[in-house]
Design a protein around this motif. Structure first.
Motif, PDB file in Angstrom:
ATOM      1  N   THR A  88     -41.723 -10.812  10.396  1.00  0.00           N
ATOM      2  CA  THR A  88     -42.760 -10.751  11.411  1.00  0.00           C
ATOM      3  C   THR A  88     -44.116 -11.147  10.884  1.00  0.00           C
ATOM      4  O   THR A  88     -45.120 -11.041  11.582  1.00  0.00           O
ATOM      5  CB  THR A  88     -42.844  -9.326  11.985  1.00  0.00           C
ATOM      6  N   GLU A 114     -37.940 -14.455  26.230  1.00  0.00           N
ATOM      7  CA  GLU A 114     -38.521 -13.240  26.818  1.00  0.00           C
ATOM      8  C   GLU A 114     -38.221 -13.176  28.315  1.00  0.00           C
ATOM      9  O   GLU A 114     -37.827 -12.128  28.839  1.00  0.00           O
ATOM     10  CB  GLU A 114     -40.024 -13.221  26.578  1.00  0.00           C
ATOM     11  N   LEU A 163     -42.755  -3.788  14.851  1.00  0.00           N
ATOM     12  CA  LEU A 163     -43.889  -4.200  15.661  1.00  0.00           C
ATOM     13  C   LEU A 163     -45.202  -3.734  15.056  1.00  0.00           C
ATOM     14  O   LEU A 163     -46.224  -4.425  15.152  1.00  0.00           O
ATOM     15  CB  LEU A 163     -43.731  -3.661  17.083  1.00  0.00           C
ATOM     16  N   HIS A 207     -41.962 -11.616  22.504  1.00  0.00           N
ATOM     17  CA  HIS A 207     -43.369 -11.401  22.852  1.00  0.00           C
ATOM     18  C   HIS A 207     -44.244 -11.463  21.606  1.00  0.00           C
ATOM     19  O   HIS A 207     -45.327 -12.064  21.619  1.00  0.00           O
ATOM     20  CB  HIS A 207     -43.535 -10.050  23.543  1.00  0.00           C
ATOM     21  N   SER A 208     -43.768 -10.877  20.501  1.00  0.00           N
ATOM     22  CA  SER A 208     -44.515 -10.911  19.249  1.00  0.00           C
ATOM     23  C   SER A 208     -44.647 -12.332  18.717  1.00  0.00           C
ATOM     24  O   SER A 208     -45.708 -12.734  18.234  1.00  0.00           O
ATOM     25  CB  SER A 208     -43.831 -10.027  18.195  1.00  0.00           C
ATOM     26  N   ARG A 229     -39.011  -7.790  22.972  1.00  0.00           N
ATOM     27  CA  ARG A 229     -40.090  -7.353  22.078  1.00  0.00           C
ATOM     28  C   ARG A 229     -40.428  -8.408  21.025  1.00  0.00           C
ATOM     29  O   ARG A 229     -41.592  -8.737  20.824  1.00  0.00           O
ATOM     30  CB  ARG A 229     -39.695  -6.045  21.378  1.00  0.00           C
ATOM     31  N   HIS A 268     -35.452 -10.558  30.108  1.00  0.00           N
ATOM     32  CA  HIS A 268     -35.885  -9.668  31.191  1.00  0.00           C
ATOM     33  C   HIS A 268     -34.945  -9.791  32.387  1.00  0.00           C
ATOM     34  O   HIS A 268     -34.536  -8.786  32.986  1.00  0.00           O
ATOM     35  CB  HIS A 268     -37.308 -10.041  31.635  1.00  0.00           C
ATOM     36  N   ARG A 297     -34.705   2.993  17.012  1.00  0.00           N
ATOM     37  CA  ARG A 297     -35.961   2.952  17.755  1.00  0.00           C
ATOM     38  C   ARG A 297     -37.145   3.045  16.800  1.00  0.00           C
ATOM     39  O   ARG A 297     -38.153   2.353  16.970  1.00  0.00           O
ATOM     40  CB  ARG A 297     -36.011   4.095  18.767  1.00  0.00           C
ATOM     41  N   SER A 308     -37.592  -0.232  15.172  1.00  0.00           N
ATOM     42  CA  SER A 308     -38.216  -1.193  16.080  1.00  0.00           C
ATOM     43  C   SER A 308     -39.716  -1.004  16.123  1.00  0.00           C
ATOM     44  O   SER A 308     -40.482  -1.962  16.074  1.00  0.00           O
ATOM     45  CB  SER A 308     -37.630  -1.018  17.487  1.00  0.00           C
ATOM     46  N   ASP A 358     -33.464  -5.652  25.171  1.00  0.00           N
ATOM     47  CA  ASP A 358     -34.771  -5.001  25.026  1.00  0.00           C
ATOM     48  C   ASP A 358     -35.486  -5.480  23.767  1.00  0.00           C
ATOM     49  O   ASP A 358     -36.681  -5.785  23.789  1.00  0.00           O
ATOM     50  CB  ASP A 358     -34.611  -3.473  24.973  1.00  0.00           C
ATOM     51  N   GLN A 359     -34.743  -5.559  22.661  1.00  0.00           N
ATOM     52  CA  GLN A 359     -35.354  -6.000  21.410  1.00  0.00           C
ATOM     53  C   GLN A 359     -35.680  -7.493  21.448  1.00  0.00           C
ATOM     54  O   GLN A 359     -36.687  -7.919  20.883  1.00  0.00           O
ATOM     55  CB  GLN A 359     -34.437  -5.687  20.223  1.00  0.00           C
TER      56      GLN A 359
END
Length: 203
Positions: free
Chosen positions: A41, A192, A16, A173-174, A170, A196, A9, A12, A166-167
């Motif tokens: 990223t 994404e 971000l 979205h980024s 994330r 979901h 976590r 993660s 979940d990742q």
């Protein structure tokens, strides 16, 4: 197990946070020697930005696009190996029913990701091999889950897939915020949305 989850976590959040700093400062990959997470990223705003592999991208791709594509290929490849364990290991019909279309979707997603990578002119290598990253099922975890049967397997499987989905949300979205290539951003939006959906339908 709790310590490993907490570490993931934290990783993660760090991934971000790095992206947020890069977007705010407009920094690319030229200052210092970036970490794997920074390379994955980085949001360089130029069409010919350097990919994590060191090779210049082509067309409208930037390093955020390439980083996201490579990360999702690595994550999905491992997820497919995990999903393939469900028949013969799970004791829950609902888990088997859920896993089958998800495995098909993941395979299709990987095909589209590799097509984008080829169009960008970047070699299909795995810069994340051996990394313990959020959303990534490691080889050790895969071996542990493979040894489990019945309800024990189902619990481990669902926990790993929950983290993966979940990742996926994330990082997709980024990418939608930081990417430059329209087709890659469109796929990120699809990832994404479907992640979901699969997350909401977990048994």
């Amino acid at each position: 197990m709790a310590a490993a989850t907490a570490a993931r976590r934290a990783a993660s959040v760090a991934v971000l946070a790095i992206l947020a700093v890069l977007l705010a400062t407009g920094c690319g990959e030229d200052s210092g020697k970036p970490s794997d997470e920074a390379r994955s990223t980085s949001a360089a705003r130029h069409p010919a930005a350097r990919a994590p592999s060191g090779q210049a991208t082509s067309g409208t791709f930037n390093s955020s696009d390439i980083g996201w594509i490579q990360l999702m290929i690595a994550m999905d490849d491992q997820a497919v190996l995990l999903l393939d364990l469900v028949p013969g290991h799970s004791s829950d019909a609902a888990v088997e029913k859920w896993a089958k279309p998800v495995a098909t979707a993941c395979r299709g997603e990987v095909v589209r990701l590799r097509e984008l990578l080829a169009r960008a002119g970047v070699p299909d290598t795995d810069p994340h091999a051996g990394h313990d990253m959020p959303g990534m099922v490691t080889e050790d975890e895969l071996r542990t889950i493979e040894r489990a049967k019945g309800t024990a397997f189902d619990a481990l499987f669902l926990a790993a897939m929950r983290e993966h989905l979940d990742q996926s949300v994330r990082v997709a979205h980024s990418e939608r915020s930081a990417g430059a290539d329209p087709a890659t951003r469109k796929l990120a939006a699809s990832v994404e949305r479907t992640s979901h959906t699969w997350r909401a339908r977990l048994p």
